[in-house]
Design an enzyme around this catalytic site. Structure first.
Site, mmCIF file in Angstrom:
data_model
loop_
_atom_site.group_PDB
_atom_site.id
_atom_site.type_symbol
_atom_site.label_atom_id
_atom_site.label_comp_id
_atom_site.label_asym_id
_atom_site.label_seq_id
_atom_site.Cartn_x
_atom_site.Cartn_y
_atom_site.Cartn_z
ATOM 1 N N ASP A 139 46.125 66.274 35.225
ATOM 2 C CA ASP A 139 46.433 67.087 34.068
ATOM 3 C C ASP A 139 47.870 66.881 33.914
ATOM 4 O O ASP A 139 48.773 66.363 34.710
ATOM 5 C CB ASP A 139 45.974 68.512 34.410
ATOM 6 C CG ASP A 139 44.645 68.655 34.252
ATOM 7 O OD1 ASP A 139 43.785 67.619 34.047
ATOM 8 O OD2 ASP A 139 44.061 70.155 34.304
ATOM 9 N N ASP A 140 48.040 67.133 32.534
ATOM 10 C CA ASP A 140 49.330 67.519 32.108
ATOM 11 C C ASP A 140 50.326 66.239 32.000
ATOM 12 O O ASP A 140 51.722 66.500 31.562
ATOM 13 C CB ASP A 140 50.433 68.304 33.194
ATOM 14 C CG ASP A 140 49.881 69.810 33.574
ATOM 15 O OD1 ASP A 140 48.808 70.217 32.616
ATOM 16 O OD2 ASP A 140 50.193 70.644 34.466
ATOM 17 N N HIS A 190 44.398 67.977 26.750
ATOM 18 C CA HIS A 190 44.873 69.237 27.421
ATOM 19 C C HIS A 190 45.502 69.983 26.728
ATOM 20 O O HIS A 190 46.367 70.806 27.299
ATOM 21 C CB HIS A 190 45.599 68.791 28.800
ATOM 22 C CG HIS A 190 45.567 69.703 29.813
ATOM 23 N ND1 HIS A 190 44.568 70.533 30.307
ATOM 24 C CD2 HIS A 190 46.909 70.222 30.647
ATOM 25 C CE1 HIS A 190 45.333 71.341 31.396
ATOM 26 N NE2 HIS A 190 46.441 71.229 31.489
ATOM 27 N N HIS A 194 50.233 72.929 26.091
ATOM 28 C CA HIS A 194 49.748 73.714 27.131
ATOM 29 C C HIS A 194 49.877 75.273 27.162
ATOM 30 O O HIS A 194 50.270 75.881 28.045
ATOM 31 C CB HIS A 194 50.750 73.403 28.298
ATOM 32 C CG HIS A 194 50.045 73.321 29.913
ATOM 33 N ND1 HIS A 194 49.944 74.667 30.575
ATOM 34 C CD2 HIS A 194 49.401 72.472 30.308
ATOM 35 C CE1 HIS A 194 49.204 74.302 31.578
ATOM 36 N NE2 HIS A 194 48.934 73.253 31.580
ATOM 37 N N HIS A 281 47.488 66.578 39.151
ATOM 38 C CA HIS A 281 48.402 66.269 38.264
ATOM 39 C C HIS A 281 49.189 65.176 38.274
ATOM 40 O O HIS A 281 49.734 65.113 39.231
ATOM 41 C CB HIS A 281 49.351 67.799 38.129
ATOM 42 C CG HIS A 281 48.629 68.888 37.871
ATOM 43 N ND1 HIS A 281 47.823 69.603 38.760
ATOM 44 C CD2 HIS A 281 48.204 69.790 36.886
ATOM 45 C CE1 HIS A 281 47.303 70.664 38.372
ATOM 46 N NE2 HIS A 281 47.702 70.841 37.094
HETATM 47 NI NI NI Z 1 47.754 72.146 32.968
#
Ligand code: NI
Length: 329
Positions: A139-140, A190, A194, A281
Protein backbone atom coordinates in the site's frame (compact mmCIF):
# COMPACT_ATOMS: atom_id res chain seq x y z
CA UNK A 1 80.27 -43.86 -26.36
CA UNK A 2 79.66 -40.21 -27.14
CA UNK A 3 76.81 -41.14 -29.46
CA UNK A 4 75.13 -43.34 -26.83
CA UNK A 5 75.42 -40.58 -24.27
CA UNK A 6 73.81 -38.11 -26.69
CA UNK A 7 70.79 -40.33 -27.36
CA UNK A 8 70.49 -41.05 -23.65
CA UNK A 9 70.36 -37.32 -23.02
CA UNK A 10 67.70 -36.89 -25.73
CA UNK A 11 65.68 -39.69 -24.16
CA UNK A 12 65.86 -38.11 -20.75
CA UNK A 13 64.78 -34.77 -22.18
CA UNK A 14 61.79 -36.43 -23.86
CA UNK A 15 60.82 -38.20 -20.63
CA UNK A 16 61.06 -34.91 -18.76
CA UNK A 17 58.86 -33.20 -21.36
CA UNK A 18 56.32 -36.06 -21.20
CA UNK A 19 56.09 -35.88 -17.43
CA UNK A 20 55.37 -32.15 -17.79
CA UNK A 21 52.42 -32.96 -20.10
CA UNK A 22 51.05 -35.69 -17.88
CA UNK A 23 51.25 -33.36 -14.85
CA UNK A 24 48.61 -31.22 -16.65
CA UNK A 25 45.20 -32.84 -16.10
CA UNK A 26 43.08 -32.99 -19.28
CA UNK A 27 39.36 -32.29 -18.81
CA UNK A 28 36.34 -32.49 -21.09
CA UNK A 29 34.28 -29.34 -21.52
CA UNK A 30 30.97 -28.62 -23.19
CA UNK A 31 29.71 -25.58 -25.10
CA UNK A 32 26.04 -24.42 -24.88
CA UNK A 33 25.57 -25.49 -28.50
CA UNK A 34 26.70 -29.06 -27.90
CA UNK A 35 30.36 -28.84 -28.93
CA UNK A 36 32.79 -30.89 -26.85
CA UNK A 37 36.49 -30.20 -26.35
CA UNK A 38 39.36 -31.52 -24.29
CA UNK A 39 41.57 -28.96 -22.64
CA UNK A 40 44.13 -28.66 -19.91
CA UNK A 41 42.53 -28.12 -16.55
CA UNK A 42 44.57 -24.94 -16.15
CA UNK A 43 42.57 -23.42 -19.04
CA UNK A 44 39.19 -24.38 -17.52
CA UNK A 45 38.39 -21.07 -15.88
CA UNK A 46 39.09 -19.17 -19.10
CA UNK A 47 36.68 -21.42 -21.02
CA UNK A 48 34.03 -21.13 -18.30
CA UNK A 49 34.34 -17.36 -18.46
CA UNK A 50 33.21 -17.46 -22.10
CA UNK A 51 30.26 -19.77 -21.44
CA UNK A 52 31.58 -23.34 -21.57
CA UNK A 53 30.60 -25.86 -18.87
CA UNK A 54 32.44 -28.74 -17.23
CA UNK A 55 29.18 -30.67 -16.73
CA UNK A 56 27.23 -31.93 -19.71
CA UNK A 57 23.93 -31.51 -17.79
CA UNK A 58 24.58 -27.77 -17.59
CA UNK A 59 24.51 -27.41 -21.38
CA UNK A 60 20.89 -28.47 -21.72
CA UNK A 61 17.58 -27.07 -20.52
CA UNK A 62 14.00 -28.33 -20.60
CA UNK A 63 11.36 -26.15 -22.25
CA UNK A 64 7.59 -26.54 -22.20
CA UNK A 65 5.06 -26.06 -25.02
CA UNK A 66 1.61 -24.50 -24.44
CA UNK A 67 0.08 -27.95 -25.01
CA UNK A 68 2.12 -29.56 -22.25
CA UNK A 69 4.86 -31.16 -24.33
CA UNK A 70 8.35 -30.82 -22.92
CA UNK A 71 11.67 -31.16 -24.71
CA UNK A 72 15.27 -30.82 -23.65
CA UNK A 73 17.66 -28.89 -25.86
CA UNK A 74 21.07 -27.30 -25.84
CA UNK A 75 20.91 -23.90 -24.15
CA UNK A 76 21.97 -22.15 -27.36
CA UNK A 77 18.69 -23.32 -28.94
CA UNK A 78 16.40 -22.18 -26.08
CA UNK A 79 15.79 -18.57 -27.27
CA UNK A 80 14.41 -19.91 -30.54
CA UNK A 81 11.87 -22.02 -28.61
CA UNK A 82 10.87 -19.11 -26.34
CA UNK A 83 10.40 -16.94 -29.43
CA UNK A 84 7.71 -19.31 -30.76
CA UNK A 85 5.77 -19.46 -27.50
CA UNK A 86 7.44 -22.17 -25.43
CA UNK A 87 8.11 -21.52 -21.73
CA UNK A 88 11.00 -22.07 -19.35
CA UNK A 89 8.65 -22.93 -16.46
CA UNK A 90 6.04 -25.65 -16.60
CA UNK A 91 3.57 -23.53 -14.56
CA UNK A 92 3.51 -20.96 -17.35
CA UNK A 93 1.85 -23.48 -19.66
CA UNK A 94 -1.20 -23.78 -17.43
CA UNK A 95 -4.50 -21.91 -17.30
CA UNK A 96 -7.38 -22.01 -14.84
CA UNK A 97 -10.89 -21.97 -16.21
CA UNK A 98 -14.35 -21.67 -14.67
CA UNK A 99 -17.82 -22.58 -15.89
CA UNK A 100 -19.61 -20.01 -13.68
CA UNK A 101 -21.42 -22.84 -11.82
CA UNK A 102 -18.68 -23.43 -9.31
CA UNK A 103 -16.59 -25.78 -11.41
CA UNK A 104 -13.01 -25.04 -12.28
CA UNK A 105 -10.30 -26.94 -14.09
CA UNK A 106 -6.60 -26.73 -14.68
CA UNK A 107 -5.84 -26.93 -18.39
CA UNK A 108 -3.00 -26.26 -20.79
CA UNK A 109 -2.88 -22.85 -22.44
CA UNK A 110 -3.35 -24.48 -25.83
CA UNK A 111 -6.82 -25.65 -24.72
CA UNK A 112 -7.94 -22.23 -23.49
CA UNK A 113 -9.60 -21.02 -26.69
CA UNK A 114 -11.61 -24.22 -27.08
CA UNK A 115 -12.93 -23.92 -23.52
CA UNK A 116 -13.76 -20.23 -24.00
CA UNK A 117 -15.67 -21.10 -27.15
CA UNK A 118 -17.67 -23.62 -25.08
CA UNK A 119 -18.67 -20.89 -22.61
CA UNK A 120 -16.03 -21.35 -19.92
CA UNK A 121 -14.05 -18.32 -18.81
CA UNK A 122 -10.51 -18.10 -17.59
CA UNK A 123 -7.07 -16.76 -18.15
CA UNK A 124 -3.52 -17.96 -18.45
CA UNK A 125 -3.31 -17.42 -14.72
CA UNK A 126 -0.02 -19.23 -14.42
CA UNK A 127 -1.42 -20.54 -11.15
CA UNK A 128 -1.81 -24.16 -10.15
CA UNK A 129 -4.93 -24.33 -7.94
CA UNK A 130 -3.70 -27.55 -6.42
CA UNK A 131 -0.67 -25.86 -4.83
CA UNK A 132 -0.76 -23.30 -1.98
CA UNK A 133 -0.67 -19.63 -2.90
CA UNK A 134 -0.53 -16.24 -1.27
CA UNK A 135 -0.89 -12.61 -2.35
CA UNK A 136 1.65 -10.08 -1.17
CA UNK A 137 0.09 -6.61 -1.27
CA UNK A 138 1.79 -3.24 -0.92
CA UNK A 139 0.00 0.00 0.00
CA UNK A 140 0.67 3.74 -0.18
CA UNK A 141 3.14 3.69 -3.11
CA UNK A 142 4.54 3.93 -5.62
CA UNK A 143 7.77 5.29 -4.18
CA UNK A 144 11.13 5.86 -5.80
CA UNK A 145 12.89 4.14 -2.91
CA UNK A 146 11.21 0.89 -1.85
CA UNK A 147 9.00 0.08 -4.86
CA UNK A 148 11.83 -0.46 -7.38
CA UNK A 149 13.68 -2.69 -4.90
CA UNK A 150 10.55 -4.79 -4.38
CA UNK A 151 9.95 -5.01 -8.14
CA UNK A 152 13.54 -6.19 -8.62
CA UNK A 153 12.91 -9.04 -6.17
CA UNK A 154 9.60 -10.00 -7.83
CA UNK A 155 11.29 -9.95 -11.23
CA UNK A 156 14.23 -12.03 -10.04
CA UNK A 157 11.94 -14.80 -8.79
CA UNK A 158 9.37 -14.41 -11.60
CA UNK A 159 6.48 -13.81 -9.19
CA UNK A 160 3.74 -11.18 -8.92
CA UNK A 161 2.22 -9.00 -6.24
CA UNK A 162 -0.60 -6.48 -5.93
CA UNK A 163 0.02 -2.80 -5.32
CA UNK A 164 -2.73 -0.60 -3.89
CA UNK A 165 -1.51 2.79 -4.99
CA UNK A 166 -2.36 6.37 -4.21
CA UNK A 167 -3.34 8.52 -7.20
CA UNK A 168 -1.20 11.35 -5.85
CA UNK A 169 1.92 9.11 -5.93
CA UNK A 170 1.15 7.50 -9.28
CA UNK A 171 0.97 11.06 -10.68
CA UNK A 172 4.52 11.64 -9.40
CA UNK A 173 6.07 8.29 -10.43
CA UNK A 174 3.99 6.87 -13.30
CA UNK A 175 6.96 4.92 -14.71
CA UNK A 176 7.25 2.90 -11.49
CA UNK A 177 3.56 1.98 -11.79
CA UNK A 178 4.00 1.18 -15.48
CA UNK A 179 6.88 -1.19 -14.73
CA UNK A 180 4.78 -3.04 -12.14
CA UNK A 181 1.95 -3.47 -14.66
CA UNK A 182 4.28 -4.70 -17.35
CA UNK A 183 5.64 -7.32 -14.96
CA UNK A 184 2.14 -8.76 -14.55
CA UNK A 185 1.57 -7.23 -11.13
CA UNK A 186 -1.92 -6.00 -10.31
CA UNK A 187 -2.57 -2.34 -9.48
CA UNK A 188 -5.53 -1.51 -7.27
CA UNK A 189 -6.53 1.90 -6.00
CA UNK A 190 -5.84 3.07 -2.45
CA UNK A 191 -7.69 6.36 -3.22
CA UNK A 192 -6.08 9.60 -4.40
CA UNK A 193 -4.98 11.18 -1.10
CA UNK A 194 -5.49 8.52 1.61
CA UNK A 195 -8.54 9.87 3.46
CA UNK A 196 -10.64 7.83 5.87
CA UNK A 197 -13.40 6.97 3.39
CA UNK A 198 -15.89 6.13 6.16
CA UNK A 199 -15.95 9.82 7.02
CA UNK A 200 -16.55 11.06 3.47
CA UNK A 201 -19.73 11.66 1.51
CA UNK A 202 -20.66 9.33 -1.29
CA UNK A 203 -19.68 12.03 -3.81
CA UNK A 204 -16.23 12.50 -2.23
CA UNK A 205 -15.62 8.75 -2.09
CA UNK A 206 -16.47 8.40 -5.78
CA UNK A 207 -14.22 11.35 -6.58
CA UNK A 208 -11.26 9.77 -4.71
CA UNK A 209 -11.71 6.58 -6.69
CA UNK A 210 -12.29 8.28 -10.03
CA UNK A 211 -9.23 10.54 -9.84
CA UNK A 212 -6.88 7.79 -8.64
CA UNK A 213 -8.20 5.38 -11.27
CA UNK A 214 -7.50 7.99 -13.94
CA UNK A 215 -3.84 8.22 -12.90
CA UNK A 216 -3.46 4.43 -12.85
CA UNK A 217 -5.11 4.19 -16.28
CA UNK A 218 -2.68 6.76 -17.66
CA UNK A 219 0.31 4.81 -16.30
CA UNK A 220 -0.88 1.27 -17.07
CA UNK A 221 -3.37 1.53 -19.89
CA UNK A 222 -6.13 -0.06 -17.83
CA UNK A 223 -8.18 1.05 -14.85
CA UNK A 224 -7.91 -0.66 -11.45
CA UNK A 225 -10.61 -3.14 -10.50
CA UNK A 226 -9.95 -3.38 -6.76
CA UNK A 227 -10.06 -0.89 -3.89
CA UNK A 228 -8.20 -1.10 -0.63
CA UNK A 229 -9.75 1.52 1.65
CA UNK A 230 -7.12 3.46 3.66
CA UNK A 231 -6.88 2.17 7.27
CA UNK A 232 -9.16 -0.70 6.19
CA UNK A 233 -11.95 1.70 7.05
CA UNK A 234 -15.29 1.39 5.25
CA UNK A 235 -19.04 1.41 5.75
CA UNK A 236 -22.07 0.80 3.57
CA UNK A 237 -21.67 4.18 1.86
CA UNK A 238 -18.08 3.30 0.91
CA UNK A 239 -19.14 -0.13 -0.39
CA UNK A 240 -21.90 1.39 -2.51
CA UNK A 241 -19.79 4.26 -3.86
CA UNK A 242 -16.74 2.13 -4.62
CA UNK A 243 -18.40 0.10 -7.40
CA UNK A 244 -15.59 -2.45 -7.11
CA UNK A 245 -14.58 -5.17 -4.63
CA UNK A 246 -12.91 -4.01 -1.40
CA UNK A 247 -9.73 -5.94 -0.57
CA UNK A 248 -8.58 -6.10 3.06
CA UNK A 249 -5.95 -8.51 4.41
CA UNK A 250 -5.48 -11.55 6.63
CA UNK A 251 -1.80 -11.08 7.56
CA UNK A 252 -0.88 -7.67 8.95
CA UNK A 253 2.87 -7.11 9.13
CA UNK A 254 2.52 -3.73 10.93
CA UNK A 255 5.57 -2.73 8.90
CA UNK A 256 4.51 0.93 9.00
CA UNK A 257 4.82 0.81 12.79
CA UNK A 258 7.87 -1.37 13.39
CA UNK A 259 10.04 -0.26 10.41
CA UNK A 260 12.08 -3.36 11.23
CA UNK A 261 13.18 -5.84 8.58
CA UNK A 262 13.45 -8.82 10.93
CA UNK A 263 10.01 -8.17 12.42
CA UNK A 264 8.50 -7.89 8.92
CA UNK A 265 10.07 -11.19 7.92
CA UNK A 266 8.82 -12.88 11.09
CA UNK A 267 5.31 -11.42 10.73
CA UNK A 268 4.93 -12.96 7.27
CA UNK A 269 6.76 -16.25 7.70
CA UNK A 270 5.30 -17.11 11.10
CA UNK A 271 1.67 -16.97 10.02
CA UNK A 272 1.16 -17.03 6.25
CA UNK A 273 -1.16 -19.80 5.06
CA UNK A 274 -2.67 -20.85 1.75
CA UNK A 275 -5.10 -18.16 0.53
CA UNK A 276 -3.77 -15.33 2.67
CA UNK A 277 -3.52 -11.68 1.67
CA UNK A 278 -0.44 -10.08 3.27
CA UNK A 279 -0.40 -6.34 3.99
CA UNK A 280 2.83 -4.39 3.59
CA UNK A 281 3.81 -0.89 2.42
CA UNK A 282 6.20 -0.13 -0.43
CA UNK A 283 7.32 3.19 1.02
CA UNK A 284 9.63 1.82 3.73
CA UNK A 285 13.12 0.46 3.00
CA UNK A 286 13.00 -2.07 5.89
CA UNK A 287 9.95 -3.57 4.13
CA UNK A 288 11.79 -3.74 0.81
CA UNK A 289 14.73 -5.43 2.54
CA UNK A 290 12.36 -7.93 4.17
CA UNK A 291 10.86 -8.81 0.78
CA UNK A 292 14.31 -10.03 -0.32
CA UNK A 293 14.00 -12.81 2.29
CA UNK A 294 10.23 -13.30 2.31
CA UNK A 295 9.84 -14.08 -1.41
CA UNK A 296 12.47 -16.85 -1.73
CA UNK A 297 11.42 -18.37 1.61
CA UNK A 298 7.72 -18.54 0.64
CA UNK A 299 8.72 -20.12 -2.68
CA UNK A 300 10.88 -22.64 -0.82
CA UNK A 301 7.85 -23.54 1.28
CA UNK A 302 5.90 -24.27 -1.90
CA UNK A 303 3.77 -21.13 -2.10
CA UNK A 304 2.92 -19.51 -5.41
CA UNK A 305 3.03 -15.72 -5.21
CA UNK A 306 0.11 -14.38 -7.19
CA UNK A 307 -2.00 -11.25 -7.56
CA UNK A 308 -5.21 -10.81 -5.59
CA UNK A 309 -7.36 -11.39 -8.69
CA UNK A 310 -5.39 -14.51 -9.57
CA UNK A 311 -5.77 -15.77 -6.01
CA UNK A 312 -9.53 -15.20 -6.04
CA UNK A 313 -9.96 -16.84 -9.43
CA UNK A 314 -7.77 -19.82 -8.61
CA UNK A 315 -9.75 -20.39 -5.41
CA UNK A 316 -13.02 -20.27 -7.34
CA UNK A 317 -14.35 -16.88 -6.25
CA UNK A 318 -15.89 -14.39 -8.64
CA UNK A 319 -15.52 -11.16 -6.71
CA UNK A 320 -18.47 -8.78 -6.50
CA UNK A 321 -18.57 -5.02 -6.18
CA UNK A 322 -19.64 -3.71 -2.77
CA UNK A 323 -18.17 -6.80 -1.05
CA UNK A 324 -15.11 -6.86 1.21
CA UNK A 325 -12.64 -9.76 1.10
CA UNK A 326 -9.74 -10.37 3.44
CA UNK A 327 -8.55 -13.77 2.19
CA UNK A 328 -9.49 -16.46 -0.33
CA UNK A 329 -9.49 -19.99 0.99
NI1 NI B 1 -2.55 3.21 3.39
Amino acid sequence: MKKILKSLCAGMALAAAMSLVSAQEVVTIYAPDGRIAQIYESDLEAYKAVGWYDNFEDTVQTVYAPDGRSETHFKAEIPAYLAVGWFENRDDTLAVIFDGKGNSALIYLAELEAYRAAGWFGHPLRVDPARPMVSLTFDDGPSLSATPVILDVLEKYRVRATFFQLGSEVAKYPLVTKRACEMGCEIGTHTYSHPNLAKLSSWDIASQIRTSSAEISLACGSAPGLLRPPYGSYNDTVKAAASMPLILWSVDTLDWKTRDTQKDIYAVLSSTKDGDIVLMHDIYMPTAEAVKTIVPELLKRGFQLVTVSELAAAKGYSMSAATAYSSFR
